[in-house]
Design a protein around this motif. Structure first.
Motif, PDB file in Angstrom:
ATOM      1  N   LEU A   1      35.990  39.615  42.750  1.00 21.23           N
ATOM      2  CA  LEU A   1      36.606  40.939  42.567  1.00 21.23           C
ATOM      3  C   LEU A   1      36.126  41.617  41.532  1.00 21.23           C
ATOM      4  O   LEU A   1      35.801  41.067  40.305  1.00 21.23           O
ATOM      5  CB  LEU A   1      38.256  40.681  42.646  1.00 21.23           C
ATOM      6  N   ASP A   2      36.110  42.982  41.575  1.00 21.24           N
ATOM      7  CA  ASP A   2      35.842  43.590  40.262  1.00 21.24           C
ATOM      8  C   ASP A   2      36.981  43.773  39.417  1.00 21.24           C
ATOM      9  O   ASP A   2      38.006  43.430  39.914  1.00 21.24           O
ATOM     10  CB  ASP A   2      35.491  45.278  40.831  1.00 21.24           C
ATOM     11  N   SER A   3      36.990  44.138  38.321  1.00 15.16           N
ATOM     12  CA  SER A   3      38.094  43.909  37.172  1.00 15.16           C
ATOM     13  C   SER A   3      39.114  45.137  37.230  1.00 15.16           C
ATOM     14  O   SER A   3      39.765  45.300  36.471  1.00 15.16           O
ATOM     15  CB  SER A   3      37.442  43.820  35.913  1.00 15.16           C
ATOM     16  N   HIS A   4      39.185  45.911  38.470  1.00 12.89           N
ATOM     17  CA  HIS A   4      40.028  47.084  38.549  1.00 12.89           C
ATOM     18  C   HIS A   4      40.659  47.170  40.049  1.00 12.89           C
ATOM     19  O   HIS A   4      40.415  48.183  40.904  1.00 12.89           O
ATOM     20  CB  HIS A   4      39.499  48.279  38.106  1.00 12.89           C
ATOM     21  N   CYS A   5      41.270  45.798  40.536  1.00 14.80           N
ATOM     22  CA  CYS A   5      41.543  45.953  41.915  1.00 14.80           C
ATOM     23  C   CYS A   5      43.038  45.449  41.847  1.00 14.80           C
ATOM     24  O   CYS A   5      43.649  44.905  41.049  1.00 14.80           O
ATOM     25  CB  CYS A   5      40.755  44.733  42.460  1.00 14.80           C
TER      26      CYS A   5
ATOM     27  N   GLY B   1      42.877  46.820  46.809  1.00 18.22           N
ATOM     28  CA  GLY B   1      42.620  47.998  46.659  1.00 18.22           C
ATOM     29  C   GLY B   1      41.475  47.746  45.303  1.00 18.22           C
ATOM     30  O   GLY B   1      41.602  47.075  44.650  1.00 18.22           O
ATOM     31  N   HIS B   2      40.967  49.172  45.033  1.00 20.23           N
ATOM     32  CA  HIS B   2      39.652  49.082  44.260  1.00 20.23           C
ATOM     33  C   HIS B   2      39.768  50.480  43.534  1.00 20.23           C
ATOM     34  O   HIS B   2      39.922  51.406  44.294  1.00 20.23           O
ATOM     35  CB  HIS B   2      38.480  48.924  44.702  1.00 20.23           C
ATOM     36  N   ILE B   3      39.690  50.662  42.451  1.00 17.25           N
ATOM     37  CA  ILE B   3      39.893  52.027  41.659  1.00 17.25           C
ATOM     38  C   ILE B   3      38.229  52.503  41.667  1.00 17.25           C
ATOM     39  O   ILE B   3      37.387  51.699  41.246  1.00 17.25           O
ATOM     40  CB  ILE B   3      40.013  52.005  39.968  1.00 17.25           C
ATOM     41  N   PHE B   4      38.147  53.258  42.498  1.00 16.77           N
ATOM     42  CA  PHE B   4      36.448  53.986  42.595  1.00 16.77           C
ATOM     43  C   PHE B   4      36.590  54.992  41.316  1.00 16.77           C
ATOM     44  O   PHE B   4      36.853  56.160  41.522  1.00 16.77           O
ATOM     45  CB  PHE B   4      36.537  54.853  43.982  1.00 16.77           C
TER      46      PHE B   4
HETATM   47 MN    MN Z   1      34.453  48.753  40.742  1.00 14.76          MN
END
Ligand code: MN
Ligand code: LR7
Length: 633
Positions: free
Chosen positions: A216-220, A417-420
């Motif tokens: 995972l990305d670190s803003h999920c 969810g992911h912060i784009f």
């Molecule tokens: Mn990202």
């Protein structure tokens, strides 16, 4: 002499025993948490309780951003947020106001909730890589995973720190993690140097010991029920590499929004990732996509039922032009009390039943959020550790997965969810174009002769040093992977190849003026008018057009469409196979004729300000065109 010695010895013993006691107490104190969870069942009980307590509390929570709602800032806070926006590339102030373990709305399709998964699923190591991520999104990612993953399946969460230098990500983070998760479900692993996201993920994968790796990305924020469908699918097929459905967390308000769009991944020949609708062949392949729509109350639902009466979706054929256009409305029938038939919208419940739970095959993945069997991930070559910082690894792992015996799928019931963010809130050491160089590596190893299409867009990269790729090439050989052509033919047959299976392609030149059709560098995800520019003799991808076998005058995704009125400009719009977008070229006379209106492509006069138009055919030089290459198909 003797008694003195004895006395001294007694004293030594006392000191020694005191020291030993202090040591033992100290050891017990320091290791209290470990000892508390010495048995696996104690650990699991603790985790179960935490999991159920969270579930129980979720519905009644209130506060900023709870249930995934937007945080709207005012006055000073808004100013502060605006001033920090450039640094963080999202609204850090809004994020900081929200609880680190906030609730979100369960955006899954209703059908997902009724699926029961096998009990004995593989376990997951969730790997969250980060470099200088802001505190609140990083920890919200970790909390969401711990709180929404059934403990029996969550083996560990690895926070893989790619050599961050923000002070709070050092001791403060260690302390927070140790205190918040005393059972040590969350671990921190730190790289010894800035590794870039690709090597950081590799380090995480090597440290992990669960059956399945989930990156995972670190803003999920992992949503309810996100884990089971991923694990169940990998249990069913160990070669499946899976992406959750990625929901949007708004960078301004932190609102958690369901996408509901069910897109799959594609790519541009410039090797950027793109989202696209599920293609028709995939809709047909998926069993649940052929579910009939219920025409209630007029007709009953069918399927294999001999008593049901079925209607096709009625498309429109225009009475004047006979243009056939698809009815995307999917209406159902009703009636008025005057007993006239009426069309009405598909009732909500049935709309939902058309959102499906089956995996959706996808040619590519976005890159950040995916799951794979740990063994299989390494079997097919993990990642290319010669790739730096950011970019390219997403298409590399996508092509490789398909070409080397795996498959790539989106799992609609797994939502994260992911912060784009609007830019990269971190440095690129040496200011290198890492996407460009990483993409060269992937093109050279995996794309065979099709790498030419990447270099069309990136002539500037030709001759640049992309490092040693011999290991990756021998990996491809060892695994006996299929060709890129196989990938295009079988996995992405709808991908347009500008210079194959077309009548003609290349520069479209008006010899009299030596001007060529040109996109004028407009963003091809938007609709814009096609312009004219001095011919660049192959040096510019903006001038590559194709005349397709389908009679389109087109680019990779866009087709030139004409409305038929004399002298108007010609927009590049999404190809849709309509008569607006059909053209014929006569090589001898040089005309390019809009089939439906009979008008000719015309260079036009100075009045048109560098845009091409279509006009009544007049045989003049301004209507004569040549393509750079003719394939005589
Ligand atoms: Mn990202
Ligand atoms: O040097 C670095 N070291 C890191 O650990 C640079 C970044 N990182 C971390 C970073 O902190 C973050 O957690 O790597 C992660 C991804 O970086 P982002 O969030 O800046 O990337 P992105 O979301 O803009 O980009 C997408 O494409 C990338 C291509 O290399 C990666 O594959 C990202 O993971 C990927 N993100 C997603 O797929 C999320 C869905 C978005 C879409 C589309």
């Amino acid at each position: 002499m003797l008694p003195r010695l004895c006395r001294r010895n007694r004293l030594d013993w006392k000191i020694l025993s005191a020291v030993a006691l202090i040591c033992i107490i100290g050891y017990l104190f320091i290791n209290y948490d470990k000892l508390k969870f010495s048995g696996n069942s104690e650990k699991l009980n603790f985790r179960q309780k935490r999991f159920f307590d969270y579930q129980a509390s979720e519905a009644s929570r209130s506060g900023h951003g709870e249930k995934g709602t937007a945080v709207l800032l005012q006055d000073e806070e808004k100013k502060l947020a605006d001033s920090l926006f450039e640094k963080e590339a999202f609204n850090i102030i809004a994020s900081d106001k929200i609880a680190l373990d906030r609730s979100v709305v369960d955006v899954r399709d209703l059908r997902c909730k009724s699926i029961t998964y096998p009990k004995d699923l593989p376990t997951a190591s969730v790997i969250v890589i980060f470099h200088n991520e802001a505190w609140s999104p990083l920890l919200r990612t970790a909390h969401s995973v711990v709180n929404r993953s059934p403990p029996q399946y969550l083996h560990e969460v690895i926070l893989l720190d790619d050599f961050s230098d923000r002070p709070e990500l050092g001791e403060k983070l260690r302390k927070y993690v140790a205190e918040t998760w005393p059972d040590q479900i969350v671990k921190i692993v730190r790289t010894k140097e800035r590794s870039g996201l690709i090597r950081a993920r590799l380090a995480g994968a090597k440290a992990a010991t669960g059956d399945v790796l989930i990156f995972l990305d670190s803003h999920c924020e992992a949503n309810t029920g996100w884990l089971e469908p991923l694990l169940a699918r990998i249990k069913e097929d160990r070669t499946a590499v899976l992406c959750p459905e990625i929901d949007l967390i708004d960078k301004n308000t932190l609102q958690y929004g369901g996408t509901g769009s069910y897109s799959v991944g594609g790519f541009w020949w410039s090797l950027h990732f793109s989202w696209r609708p599920i293609p028709e062949h995939e809709q047909k392949r998926r069993k649940s996509s052929v579910d009939p729509i219920r025409l209630e109350p007029l007709l009953a639902r069918i399927a294999d039922d001999r008593t049901s009466v079925l209607c096709p979706i009625v498309d429109a054929i225009d009475a004047n032009t006979l243009e056939y256009s698809r009815n995307s409305g999917y209406n159902v029938g009703g009636f008025s009390w005057s007993l006239h038939f009426t069309w009405r919208d598909v009732p909500d419940e049935d709309k939902k039943s058309r959102k499906y739970t089956d995996p959706v095959r996808s040619p590519t993945m976005a890159g950040g959020l995916f799951a794979a069997s740990r063994e299989f991930f390494f079997e097919i070559g993990a990642y290319d550790d010669g790739m730096d910082v950011w970019g390219g690894e997403n298409l590399e792992i996508s092509f490789r997965t398909w070409m080397c015996g795996g498959k790539l799928e989106f799992i609609p019931c797994s939502r994260v969810g992911h912060i784009f963010r609007s830019s990269h809130p971190y440095t690129f050491p040496g200011n290198k174009d890492t996407h460009g160089i990483n993409s060269m590596r992937l093109a050279e190893v995996w794309m065979d002769e099709y790498k030419r299409l990447f270099y069309f867009h990136r002539r500037d990269l030709l001759g640049q040093d992309y490092g040693d790729i011999s290991e990756r090439k021998s990996l491809r050989q060892k695994l006996n992977c299929k060709s890129f052509k196989w990938f295009l033919d079988n996995v992405y047959p709808e991908k347009f190849i500008p210079d194959e299976n077309v009548h003609a392609w290349g520069m479209v030149r008006n010899p009299a003026s030596n001007l060529c059709l040109d996109t004028l560098q407009k963003d091809e995800k938007t609709i814009f008018d096609i312009g004219l520019f001095s011919c660049q003799n192959g040096a510019s991808a903006n001038e590559v057009f194709s005349l397709s076998l389908n009679d389109e005058l087109r680019r990779e995704e866009g087709c030139m469409g004409f409305s038929g009125s004399d002298g108007t400009r010609i927009p590049l719009e999404p190809c849709n196979n309509s008569s607006r977008q059909k053209w014929k070229h006569d090589k001898d006379s040089g005309t390019i004729t809009h089939t439906a209106s009979g008008m000719c492509l015309d260079k036009a006069d100075e009045m048109s300000n560098g845009f091409v138009v279509a006009k009544k055919c007049n045989g003049k030089d301004s209507q004569k065109w040549t393509f750079e290459h003719y394939l005589d198909l």
